[in-house]
Every structure is written in structure tokens, then in C-alpha cells.
Design an enzyme around this catalytic site. Sequence first.
Site, PDB file in Angstrom:
ATOM      1  N   GLY A 198       1.426  -5.533   1.053  1.00 40.06           N
ATOM      2  CA  GLY A 198       0.349  -5.419   0.116  1.00 40.06           C
ATOM      3  C   GLY A 198       0.681  -6.119  -1.204  1.00 40.06           C
TER       4      GLY A 198
ATOM      5  CG  LEU B  78      -2.196  -1.123   1.220  1.00 38.30           C
ATOM      6  CD1 LEU B  78      -2.912  -1.041   2.366  1.00 38.30           C
ATOM      7  CD2 LEU B  78      -2.711  -1.088   0.146  1.00 38.30           C
TER       8      LEU B  78
ATOM      9  CG  ASN C   3       6.442  -4.899   6.091  1.00 40.44           C
ATOM     10  OD1 ASN C   3       5.458  -4.885   5.591  1.00 40.44           O
ATOM     11  ND2 ASN C   3       7.193  -3.932   5.841  1.00 40.44           N
ATOM     12  CD  GLU C   4       1.131  -6.620   6.173  1.00 39.05           C
ATOM     13  OE1 GLU C   4       1.847  -7.415   6.437  1.00 39.05           O
ATOM     14  OE2 GLU C   4       0.662  -6.126   5.180  1.00 39.05           O
TER      15      GLU C   4
HETATM   16  C1  LIG Z   1      -4.787  -4.743   8.434  1.00 36.11           C
HETATM   17  C2  LIG Z   1      -3.649  -4.119   8.005  1.00 36.11           C
HETATM   18  C3  LIG Z   1      -3.200  -5.115   6.636  1.00 36.11           C
HETATM   19  C4  LIG Z   1      -2.167  -4.113   5.789  1.00 36.11           C
HETATM   20  C5  LIG Z   1      -1.993  -4.630   4.750  1.00 36.11           C
HETATM   21  C6  LIG Z   1      -1.060  -4.160   3.820  1.00 36.11           C
HETATM   22  C7  LIG Z   1      -0.072  -2.904   4.341  1.00 36.11           C
HETATM   23  C8  LIG Z   1       0.787  -2.515   3.289  1.00 36.11           C
HETATM   24  O1  LIG Z   1       1.033  -2.713   2.318  1.00 36.11           O
HETATM   25  S1  LIG Z   1       1.722  -1.097   3.979  1.00 36.11           S
HETATM   26  C9  LIG Z   1       3.229  -0.808   2.908  1.00 36.11           C
HETATM   27  C10 LIG Z   1       4.226  -1.724   3.484  1.00 36.11           C
HETATM   28  N1  LIG Z   1       5.604  -1.397   2.648  1.00 36.11           N
HETATM   29  C11 LIG Z   1       6.782  -1.472   2.880  1.00 36.11           C
HETATM   30  O2  LIG Z   1       7.059  -1.360   4.149  1.00 36.11           O
HETATM   31  C12 LIG Z   1       7.565  -1.464   1.935  1.00 36.11           C
HETATM   32  C13 LIG Z   1       8.625  -0.219   1.977  1.00 36.11           C
HETATM   33  N2  LIG Z   1       9.778   0.005   1.171  1.00 36.11           N
HETATM   34  C14 LIG Z   1      10.606  -0.599   1.027  1.00 36.11           C
HETATM   35  O3  LIG Z   1      11.088  -1.591   1.880  1.00 36.11           O
HETATM   36  C15 LIG Z   1      11.865  -0.404  -0.113  1.00 36.11           C
HETATM   37  O4  LIG Z   1      11.182   0.700  -0.682  1.00 36.11           O
HETATM   38  C16 LIG Z   1      11.827  -1.455  -1.069  1.00 36.11           C
HETATM   39  C17 LIG Z   1      12.394  -2.688  -0.453  1.00 36.11           C
HETATM   40  C18 LIG Z   1      10.378  -1.834  -1.553  1.00 36.11           C
HETATM   41  C19 LIG Z   1      12.615  -0.886  -2.408  1.00 36.11           C
HETATM   42  O5  LIG Z   1      13.814  -0.375  -1.898  1.00 36.11           O
HETATM   43  P1  LIG Z   1      14.667   0.767  -2.639  1.00 36.11           P
HETATM   44  O6  LIG Z   1      14.905  -0.005  -4.063  1.00 36.11           O
HETATM   45  O7  LIG Z   1      15.866   0.661  -2.056  1.00 36.11           O
HETATM   46  O8  LIG Z   1      13.806   1.779  -3.029  1.00 36.11           O
HETATM   47  P2  LIG Z   1      13.727   2.986  -1.777  1.00 36.11           P
HETATM   48  O9  LIG Z   1      13.411   2.285  -0.578  1.00 36.11           O
HETATM   49  O10 LIG Z   1      14.724   4.242  -2.042  1.00 36.11           O
HETATM   50  O11 LIG Z   1      12.086   3.464  -2.404  1.00 36.11           O
HETATM   51  C20 LIG Z   1      12.066   4.476  -3.261  1.00 36.11           C
HETATM   52  C21 LIG Z   1      10.824   5.568  -3.046  1.00 36.11           C
HETATM   53  O12 LIG Z   1       9.664   4.858  -3.019  1.00 36.11           O
HETATM   54  C22 LIG Z   1       9.571   5.253  -1.505  1.00 36.11           C
HETATM   55  N3  LIG Z   1       8.520   4.076  -1.022  1.00 36.11           N
HETATM   56  C23 LIG Z   1       9.036   2.952  -0.516  1.00 36.11           C
HETATM   57  N4  LIG Z   1       7.892   2.054  -0.414  1.00 36.11           N
HETATM   58  C24 LIG Z   1       6.905   2.934  -0.529  1.00 36.11           C
HETATM   59  C25 LIG Z   1       5.493   2.698  -0.246  1.00 36.11           C
HETATM   60  N5  LIG Z   1       4.933   1.509   0.131  1.00 36.11           N
HETATM   61  N6  LIG Z   1       4.576   3.613  -0.385  1.00 36.11           N
HETATM   62  C26 LIG Z   1       4.874   4.907  -0.769  1.00 36.11           C
HETATM   63  N7  LIG Z   1       6.306   5.263  -1.044  1.00 36.11           N
HETATM   64  C27 LIG Z   1       7.339   4.131  -0.923  1.00 36.11           C
HETATM   65  C28 LIG Z   1      10.409   5.773  -0.812  1.00 36.11           C
HETATM   66  O13 LIG Z   1       9.953   6.420   0.333  1.00 36.11           O
HETATM   67  C29 LIG Z   1      11.186   6.311  -1.895  1.00 36.11           C
HETATM   68  O14 LIG Z   1      10.882   7.645  -1.961  1.00 36.11           O
HETATM   69  P3  LIG Z   1      11.747   8.955  -2.412  1.00 36.11           P
HETATM   70  O15 LIG Z   1      12.780   8.861  -1.258  1.00 36.11           O
HETATM   71  O16 LIG Z   1      10.666  10.041  -2.305  1.00 36.11           O
HETATM   72  O17 LIG Z   1      12.223   8.496  -3.700  1.00 36.11           O
END
Ligand SMILES: CCCC/C=C\CC(=O)SCCNC(=O)CCNC(=O)[C@H](O)C(C)(C)COP(=O)(O)OP(=O)(O)OC[C@H]1O[C@@H](n2cnc3c(N)ncnc32)[C@H](O)[C@@H]1OP(=O)(O)O
Length: 278
Positions: A130, A85, A152-153
Amino acid sequence: MISFLMRRTIPRCRAYSSQTTSELTKVEVNEKTGVAVVTLNRPPVNGLNVAALRSLEKVIGDLETNKCKGLILSSSSKNIFCAGLDLTEIYKPDQEKLKSLWTAFQDLWIKLYGASFPTTAALNGHAIAGGCVLALSCDYRVMVPNSSIGLNETELGISPTAWIIASMQNVLSKRSVELALLQGRIYKTNQALEIGLIDEIANDKDETIKKCEEFIAKYSRVQSLAFSLTKRELRGKAISELTSNRQGDLQFFVDSINNPSVQKFLEKYLQSLKSKKN
Ligand SMILES: CCCC/C=C\CC(=O)SCCNC(=O)CCNC(=O)[C@H](O)C(C)(C)COP(=O)(O)OP(=O)(O)OC[C@H]1O[C@@H](n2cnc3c(N)ncnc32)[C@H](O)[C@@H]1OP(=O)(O)O
């Protein structure tokens, strides 16, 4: 037939020759096999906001209507399948948008998990939270090396709801589900293969797609109706449990996200993602 199946403007010599492209989801249908490659296209990480979820849900609905023979879910990013998400939609959220987000995610899961055709995830990179749910909703997962996948929720301070747990229980042993969910564990590709979270490893994106095609081809002799009825028997209970409790499930998500400690964690978490680059 909908437009992307009808279109004949692209030369027939290409394997995947019917295509349509929306900003968020690209669809290419192989006219010979009827298999669709559906590519998530929301840079940089395919974060799932309402528009991305709805776009994918619509594509799956269209494929369903058009008797698709199989789905390969992929990503336009070089090393990320989907980061789950969109965190910016759940940090300091607008309440109406938060509800729309979860409702769209529920709708998408119901369509993807219950799809009446074989579904596969060609994981060309990380599949987190997600993103992992999308992969788990498919029938088969192929991943490239050195990537990560998991739910990782609990690390974020939220608890996966029943249908998310059911999707994981459909794939892993009870013991592995407990360890994975309670620890909020993210697995590297080879670890994911060991516990069965993915089915195969491929060297690169092209090979993930090839292996997914091979998997779908195994169903060529299976009657479509028998396939969909059997899938409904296998997965219907989890789907009806959600459909009969959509409001409760939504409320649980909204309450979890609005919890001040979750919001506090999300603030730090987003900062840590941003500061990785500095
Ligand atoms: C009842 C509850 C159930 C809930 C079910 C689902 C919940 C969810 O899905 S919550 C989302 C959880 N997601 C994460 O924890 C993932 C977080 N991201 C990462 O771990 C890393 O970004 C990833 C391994 C995917 C990729 O790593 P990199 O290749 O090193 O990229 P960056 O980390 O530099 O990311 C680039 C850019 O994207 C932004 N980012 C990353 N993830 C998200 C996200 N999920 N949503 C929005 N934005 C995200 C990150 O901040 C970077 O932004 P900028 O610095 O502006 O470039």
C-alpha cells in the site's frame, strides 16, 4: 481558506510557514509557492489503518478545495515511507473494519490519483505494498538510497486489484509490470530507478523534498484547468472503472483476505517481522 492556509502564527521567514498537525498527518504549506508538504505520521512504519487513510484523504480533499499548487507526500519516520496496509487490521480481521479499511483505501486512491494539482512522493525510506500504491498514485517519485519499493501482494497470497495494477501500468512498461506483480517483487532504490518505478534518487530526506519542489516548479507556467483536464483524460478511465465497480472490488479484497491460506501466511509473516528483532 481553511485554517492551515490562514494561520499566520509561525514566522514568515521559514519556507514552509503555514501548518497544521493532526496526529496522523502533518501539513505544511509554503505560503509563497502554495506547495504542501504532507507528512505521514503513524509510527513505527506508517501502517495504513482506517484513521490514517481517512486523515490523508481529508487532507487531499482540503488541498483540492484550496487550490493547492502541488503536493509533496513524505513521512515522519527515519527510514520508512510507508509499510502498506496495517497488517494487524487484515490478520484475523473484524469484518466491518476490513470493509471500512478497503473503502477508505479506495476513496484515498481516487482523490490522490485524480488530484487536480501536481503530486510527488518524497520517499525517505521503504514504500511497500500500500505504501508503493501511494507513491504510484503521485506524478513523481524521489527516493533515498538503500530503500525498497514494490507491490508484494502475490507473495502475501493476494492479487492486486485493477486500480492498483493501473497505477503501476501508468508508470512502468507492460513487461516490467508483469514481472513486478507476478513475482511480488520488491526493488532496491537503484533497481527501481532502472525500471522507472522511481524518477530520481536523492541523498537524504531534505533532498527528496527539494527535488520534489523542483519537479512541481516545472508546472508553474501550466494553466491549472488545462493540467487537471489533461490529467483527467489520462487517468479518468481507471478511476471510473473503480467507481463503477466499488462493491465488486471490495468483495474481491474481503474474499482474498478471508481466504484461510492468506490468513495462515499472514500469521507467519507477522511472526517473522516480530522475530527479526530477536
Ligand atoms: C487486493 C489486495 C491488494 C492489497 C493492497 C495492499 C496490501 C498491503 O499493503 S498489505 C501490507 C504489506 N506490507 C508489507 O509486507 C511490509 C511489511 N514490513 C516490512 O517489510 C518491514 O517492516 C519494513 C521494510 C517496512 C521496515 O523494516 P524495519 O525498519 O526493519 O522495521 P520492522 O520490520 O522491525 O517493523 C517495525 C514494527 O512495525 C511492524 N510492521 C511492519 N510492517 C507493518 C505493517 N504493514 N502493518 C503493521 N505493522 C507492521 C513490525 O511488525 C514491527 O513491529 P514490532 O515488532 O511490534 O515493533
